[in-house]
Design a protein around this motif. Sequence first.
Motif, PDB file in Angstrom:
ATOM      1  N   GLY A 256       0.809  -1.206   0.000  1.00 47.96           N
ATOM      2  CA  GLY A 256       0.000   0.000   0.000  1.00 47.96           C
ATOM      3  C   GLY A 256       0.841   1.255   0.000  1.00 47.96           C
ATOM      4  N   TRP A 257       2.088   1.115  -0.367  1.00 51.46           N
ATOM      5  CA  TRP A 257       3.103   2.170  -0.256  1.00 51.46           C
ATOM      6  C   TRP A 257       2.609   3.519  -0.713  1.00 51.46           C
ATOM      7  N   ASN A 258       2.023   3.609  -1.901  1.00 50.35           N
ATOM      8  CA  ASN A 258       1.432   4.872  -2.353  1.00 50.35           C
ATOM      9  C   ASN A 258       0.291   4.624  -3.325  1.00 50.35           C
ATOM     10  N   GLY A 259      -0.234   3.395  -3.309  1.00 54.19           N
ATOM     11  CA  GLY A 259      -1.310   3.067  -4.230  1.00 54.19           C
ATOM     12  C   GLY A 259      -0.854   2.990  -5.664  1.00 54.19           C
ATOM     13  N   GLY A 260       0.487   2.836  -5.876  1.00 52.75           N
ATOM     14  CA  GLY A 260       1.045   2.915  -7.220  1.00 52.75           C
ATOM     15  C   GLY A 260       0.407   1.962  -8.206  1.00 52.75           C
ATOM     16  N   GLY A 261       0.226   0.691  -7.819  1.00 51.05           N
ATOM     17  CA  GLY A 261      -0.383  -0.269  -8.729  1.00 51.05           C
ATOM     18  C   GLY A 261      -1.832   0.052  -9.030  1.00 51.05           C
ATOM     19  N   PRO A 262      -2.694   0.142  -7.998  1.00 50.25           N
ATOM     20  CA  PRO A 262      -4.104   0.454  -8.237  1.00 50.25           C
ATOM     21  C   PRO A 262      -4.328   1.798  -8.936  1.00 50.25           C
ATOM     22  N   ILE A 263      -3.496   2.780  -8.623  1.00 50.11           N
ATOM     23  CA  ILE A 263      -3.730   4.101  -9.217  1.00 50.11           C
ATOM     24  C   ILE A 263      -3.505   4.063 -10.722  1.00 50.11           C
ATOM     25  N   HIS A 264      -2.571   3.242 -11.198  1.00 51.10           N
ATOM     26  CA  HIS A 264      -2.327   3.137 -12.642  1.00 51.10           C
ATOM     27  C   HIS A 264      -3.508   2.462 -13.340  1.00 51.10           C
ATOM     28  N   ILE A 265      -4.088   1.465 -12.697  1.00 57.03           N
ATOM     29  CA  ILE A 265      -5.278   0.824 -13.262  1.00 57.03           C
ATOM     30  C   ILE A 265      -6.435   1.807 -13.297  1.00 57.03           C
ATOM     31  N   MET A 266      -6.577   2.579 -12.237  1.00 57.81           N
ATOM     32  CA  MET A 266      -7.658   3.579 -12.187  1.00 57.81           C
ATOM     33  C   MET A 266      -7.481   4.630 -13.285  1.00 57.81           C
ATOM     34  N   ARG A 267      -6.227   5.071 -13.521  1.00 66.48           N
ATOM     35  CA  ARG A 267      -5.978   6.060 -14.576  1.00 66.48           C
ATOM     36  C   ARG A 267      -6.350   5.490 -15.949  1.00 66.48           C
ATOM     37  N   ALA A 268      -6.016   4.209 -16.176  1.00 64.04           N
ATOM     38  CA  ALA A 268      -6.377   3.590 -17.452  1.00 64.04           C
ATOM     39  C   ALA A 268      -7.892   3.539 -17.617  1.00 64.04           C
ATOM     40  N   CYS A 269      -8.602   3.262 -16.532  1.00 64.45           N
ATOM     41  CA  CYS A 269     -10.062   3.239 -16.595  1.00 64.45           C
ATOM     42  C   CYS A 269     -10.636   4.628 -16.841  1.00 64.45           C
ATOM     43  N   GLN A 270     -10.009   5.634 -16.296  1.00 65.67           N
ATOM     44  CA  GLN A 270     -10.445   7.010 -16.579  1.00 65.67           C
ATOM     45  C   GLN A 270     -10.312   7.332 -18.061  1.00 65.67           C
ATOM     46  N   GLU A 271      -9.205   6.898 -18.647  1.00 65.27           N
ATOM     47  CA  GLU A 271      -8.990   7.140 -20.078  1.00 65.27           C
ATOM     48  C   GLU A 271     -10.028   6.397 -20.916  1.00 65.27           C
ATOM     49  N   ILE A 272     -10.369   5.165 -20.517  1.00 63.78           N
ATOM     50  CA  ILE A 272     -11.321   4.358 -21.268  1.00 63.78           C
ATOM     51  C   ILE A 272     -12.736   4.918 -21.154  1.00 63.78           C
ATOM     52  N   THR A 273     -13.153   5.232 -19.929  1.00 65.88           N
ATOM     53  CA  THR A 273     -14.534   5.681 -19.714  1.00 65.88           C
ATOM     54  C   THR A 273     -14.762   7.112 -20.176  1.00 65.88           C
ATOM     55  N   ALA A 274     -13.708   7.907 -20.259  1.00 61.15           N
ATOM     56  CA  ALA A 274     -13.777   9.264 -20.815  1.00 61.15           C
ATOM     57  C   ALA A 274     -14.908  10.089 -20.189  1.00 61.15           C
ATOM     58  N   GLY A 275     -15.018  10.037 -18.875  1.00 68.12           N
ATOM     59  CA  GLY A 275     -15.994  10.854 -18.170  1.00 68.12           C
ATOM     60  C   GLY A 275     -17.387  10.269 -18.062  1.00 68.12           C
ATOM     61  N   ARG A 276     -17.622   9.091 -18.663  1.00 65.50           N
ATOM     62  CA  ARG A 276     -18.966   8.499 -18.594  1.00 65.50           C
ATOM     63  C   ARG A 276     -19.258   7.845 -17.254  1.00 65.50           C
ATOM     64  N   VAL A 277     -18.230   7.636 -16.454  1.00 66.26           N
ATOM     65  CA  VAL A 277     -18.389   7.111 -15.097  1.00 66.26           C
ATOM     66  C   VAL A 277     -17.592   7.988 -14.155  1.00 66.26           C
TER      67      VAL A 277
END
Length: 581
Positions: A256-277
């Motif tokens: 849980g050092w800085n959420g580095g792994g999960p945060i990268h997955i979340m950023r990719a999902c932001q790019e995919i959903t493009a504001g729809r979620v």
Amino acid sequence: DGENGSSHSSRNASVERGPGRDRQSDTSDSETTDIRRINHQPGTGDGRYDPNKFRLHFEKESKEEVERRKKIAREKILKQVAEKELEIDMNQIYPEEKGLNFPRRPSWHYNMQREELLRKEEKSFLEYLQALHSKNPPGTLSHFEHNLETWRQLWRVMEMSDVILLIVDIRYPVLQFPPALYHYITGELKKYIILVLNKVDLCPSPLVLAWKHYMTKQFPHLHCVCFTSHPGQPYTTRESLSSISALKKRIRKKVGWNGGGPIHIMRACQEITAGRVDLSSWEKKIKRDAVAMRTEGDQADDGVESVLMEHNSDIGMEMNSPTQELYKDGVLTLGCIGFPNVGKSSVLNSLVGRKVVSVSRTPGHTKYFQTYYLTPTVKLCDCPGLVFPSQVDKQLQILAGIYPVSQLQEPYSSVGYLCERTNFLPVLKLTHPDHSPETPHDSSTQDWTAWDVCEAWAEKRGYKTAKAARNDVYRAANSLLRLAIDGRICLCLQPPGYTESKDEWESHPDLAEISALQGRTDEEREREDDEDESSSELEEDDRDADDDEDADGDDEDDTVKADRKGLTLNMFSVLGENECA
């Protein structure tokens, strides 16, 4: 003892080693059926939960083939292969002309009875197997999943999900990325895939970057994310870990050092959903989890939000129609897919966090299908680990953890495959079985077979059979394979052209980002390997892992424990740089 370390059907098969050599015991097992059902678990006795429903079903190899490989392991002199041989192209594993597809769910309608649907699925699965074998002669296919129940779960997850998380081990990404799955999800389903390159702490940073570029170039609709659950203890570590408890403490501080792994997955999902979620609640959760998990002790849970886990029976899932509407009701549904031992459960645990509240929508039914509600707008569906058909060498499959080590009939050829691709002698510090006490000892000048390596490791570790007290080479071979799977003897495949372009990757501008994810500083990354690494760390850590002979196999947990206070020990990063290929 050696015999007890193998399966209940184990047999002793003594092999004559030549003049002056004791006969050493081979305690591998034998099978009589066409399909091997792997990792049997005892049932609960109440009839509601079948822990074996999704156990691996692999096609059994013939006794003649097993004996042939054993003979080679005893006779073939090991030769170090050129580094270029570690380069593997996707088409070598999944050649297009061989029809290496995966079983699809047949068409159905709501007027169809459940029994009729099941029969139709079974018929379709048998036709799939027949077509696959018609294009691939016997002996050319890898181990792959023959359990229809597991494929059914894959169908459910793909139907329910908006975005698929396909998780692979960075050491073997081309083995665990079926192109047919990519084309089906992105082409027919019109959905997105995030490729999670997991365990990046086990690979040198330039190689991680090279694999990321290779995969995105081969598959342009792919979103590629690097991930590690254990940063700060990368593959170049120099420290000696005196005990397992010391490693547990380090991991507890780092996770849980800085959420580095999960945060990268979340950023990719932001790019995919493009504001729809609206994913803002997910981002806040990741940051809160990271801060809370840095705190050691039970009080760390105070700052972590609970995640709701819903159990659904497989019966309830069978007649659900795949929705064509993405992000229904403003919710992003992620599907988690991966081969066994790619670290899928570690990724899932990092996304979920430490606190889980378990509920069941269908009490009294088997709890097969888990959905994790990370936030009000993000949920995650898990799928059992499953193996797609390919033409990968079965020995390499075993080293990748795809086939459970404790179930192997013949582990020696995989040890030979490993030794020819790693600098094993300086790591293991073995004495050749034919070494005479009167002569100077220099193992590097002697010829080694895979059997010699296993015999020497059995002698070094004190593995003896119970009845005759001979060196238990079967247990020794299993021990060495576990070291490889855990990353303590590190074999890493390379993308095509990596050997010639290594200098470019080592100076690539994106390298610092990979090193940061691994928890490595520039000084650590550039430090030359000028230390003579001791094998004491390897031996001590291996004793803890090897004590549990049946602990290997699929690392994918079916559930995340509710209110878990501790962490599952991950031994992925214990060796030093000179112990990696």
